[in-house]
Scaffold this motif. Structure first.
Motif, PDB file in Angstrom:
ATOM      1  N   GLU A 130      48.275  34.543  31.516  1.00 34.95           N
ATOM      2  CA  GLU A 130      48.260  34.368  32.972  1.00 34.95           C
ATOM      3  C   GLU A 130      49.587  34.824  33.575  1.00 34.95           C
ATOM      4  OE1 GLU A 130      45.670  33.844  34.538  1.00 34.95           O
ATOM      5  OE2 GLU A 130      44.302  32.681  33.304  1.00 34.95           O
TER       6      GLU A 130
ATOM      7  N   ASN B 285      49.602  38.310  34.266  1.00 38.00           N
ATOM      8  CA  ASN B 285      48.531  38.812  35.154  1.00 38.00           C
ATOM      9  C   ASN B 285      47.344  39.416  34.424  1.00 38.00           C
ATOM     10  OD1 ASN B 285      49.530  38.084  37.649  1.00 38.00           O
ATOM     11  ND2 ASN B 285      50.904  39.865  37.705  1.00 38.00           N
TER      12      ASN B 285
ATOM     13  N   ARG C  72      44.183  38.454  33.978  1.00 40.38           N
ATOM     14  CA  ARG C  72      42.932  38.541  34.751  1.00 40.38           C
ATOM     15  C   ARG C  72      43.026  39.592  35.843  1.00 40.38           C
ATOM     16  NH1 ARG C  72      39.883  33.182  34.890  1.00 40.38           N
ATOM     17  NH2 ARG C  72      40.968  31.991  33.327  1.00 40.38           N
TER      18      ARG C  72
END
Ligand SMILES: NC(=O)C1=CN([C@@H]2O[C@H](COP(=O)(O)OP(=O)(O)OC[C@H]3O[C@@H](n4cnc5c(N)ncnc54)[C@H](O)[C@@H]3O)[C@@H](O)[C@H]2O)C=CC1
Ligand SMILES: O=C(O)[C@@H]1CCC=N1
Length: 285
Positions: free
Chosen positions: A267, A270, A272
């Protein structure tokens, strides 16, 4: 045996292992493939793997030598001119998208049997094609490279000029290559992108996981075996259980455990958004 940058080959059929269902699915019709690069060749391999007689697959390439090479390796029939394909039962257009309208224009003069035409070209609409070949019995689809081993995911749309019989013939052919889903033409771009382009993303992911494994001392080939088996199992669990991926992820992330630390690191980088942005970037083109 894992090879680094070598072409893959599909194992040849073992006839004694073919089930009755497979025998019944075997096709005898004459299939013309126009353009046999990566996708055209993957389709040819899938058809042969499913029992199609290679001699009944007629292949026209940009350079005749490429068709001759395929005759040598796969046993297909190589043709020199589009006019050699006049009596085909079905056509598959797998040239670069820029050549589709020119090819269709020539095909409109030789398609004696009004045989259905499958275009695999991304981004060439029915309107563009029908402007060149009015009333053409067209099916548009976006397959992906796993069609070579009959595990493809092909989204398709049909034009109104395709009769029920022509549609059945074309869909039966695509079904030989793996899973198929019909979508309206305005959804073919996104459906085709997530299935047609993402194998490359998955391959980058496999390579990255393997690099991490090798960095930490694991043998390269062993890492590929572990990673691809993990992917097969994870995909099968998601597909068969239909459980939300967030819940499947929660099942792996033990409280205070290792996995959640990795998810948080993804996460932070970044992960996603990188995936969503990749798809959006393709579709902005
Ligand atoms: N590679 C993939 O995973 C996918 C490709 N497609 C579509 O497949 C089509 C082909 O893409 P690739 O196979 O990746 O490209 P490619 O460059 O590997 O293959 C294109 C082939 O068309 C041949 N060709 C050029 N001029 C020709 C002519 N006048 N007559 C016959 N053949 C000719 C070329 O020699 C080449 O072998 C594109 O329209 C693409 O949108 C669709 C879904 C997935
Ligand atoms: O890269 C491309 O344009 C084609 C379409 C889908 C996959 N490959």
């Amino acid at each position: 045996m894992w090879s680094s940058l070598k072409a893959y080959s599909v194992p040849s059929i073992s006839y004694d292992k073919i089930t009755e269902k497979e025998v019944n699915r075997r096709v005898i019709m004459k299939i013309s493939i126009i353009g046999a690069g990566k996708m055209g060749t993957a389709i040819i391999k899938g058809l042969i793997n499913n029992g199609q007689n290679p001699k009944q697959i007629l292949v026209k390439t940009g350079h005749y030598e490429n068709a001759l090479n395929l005759r040598q390796s796969l046993g297909i029939t190589a043709v020199q001119a589009l006019s050699d394909l006049a009596t085909s039962d079905i056509y598959i257009l797998a040239t670069p998208a820029t050549l589709i309208t020119k090819t269709l224009s020539e095909l409109s003069n030789i398609n004696q049997q009004n045989a259905p035409i499958i275009s695999v070209a991304a981004g060439v609409s029915f309107d563009e094609m029908l402007a060149i070949y009015p009333n053409a019995p067209l099916l548009r689809c976006i397959p992906n490279t796993p069609v070579a081993i009959n595990q493809g995911m092909t989204s398709f749309s049909t034009s109104s000029h395709l009769s029920d019989n022509q549609k059945t013939l074309a869909i039966n052919l695509l079904n030989q290559l793996g899973h198929t889903i019909e979508v309206p033409e305005d959804k073919l771009g996104i459906a085709g992108t997530i299935a047609g382009c993402s194998p490359a993303f998955i391959d980058v992911f496999i390579e990255a996981l393997s690099d991490a494994a090798v960095t930490n001392g694991l043998d390269r080939a062993l890492s590929y075996e572990i990673i691809t088996e993990m992917m097969k199992g994870s995909a099968a669990l998601a597909a068969e259980s239909k459980i939300h991926p967030g819940i499947l992820k929660d099942d792996v992330t033990s409280p205070g455990g290792d996995t959640i630390k990795g998810v948080v690191a993804l996460e932070k980088n970044n992960f996603r958004f990188a995936v969503i942005d990749a798809i959006n970037t393709i579709l902005q083109d």
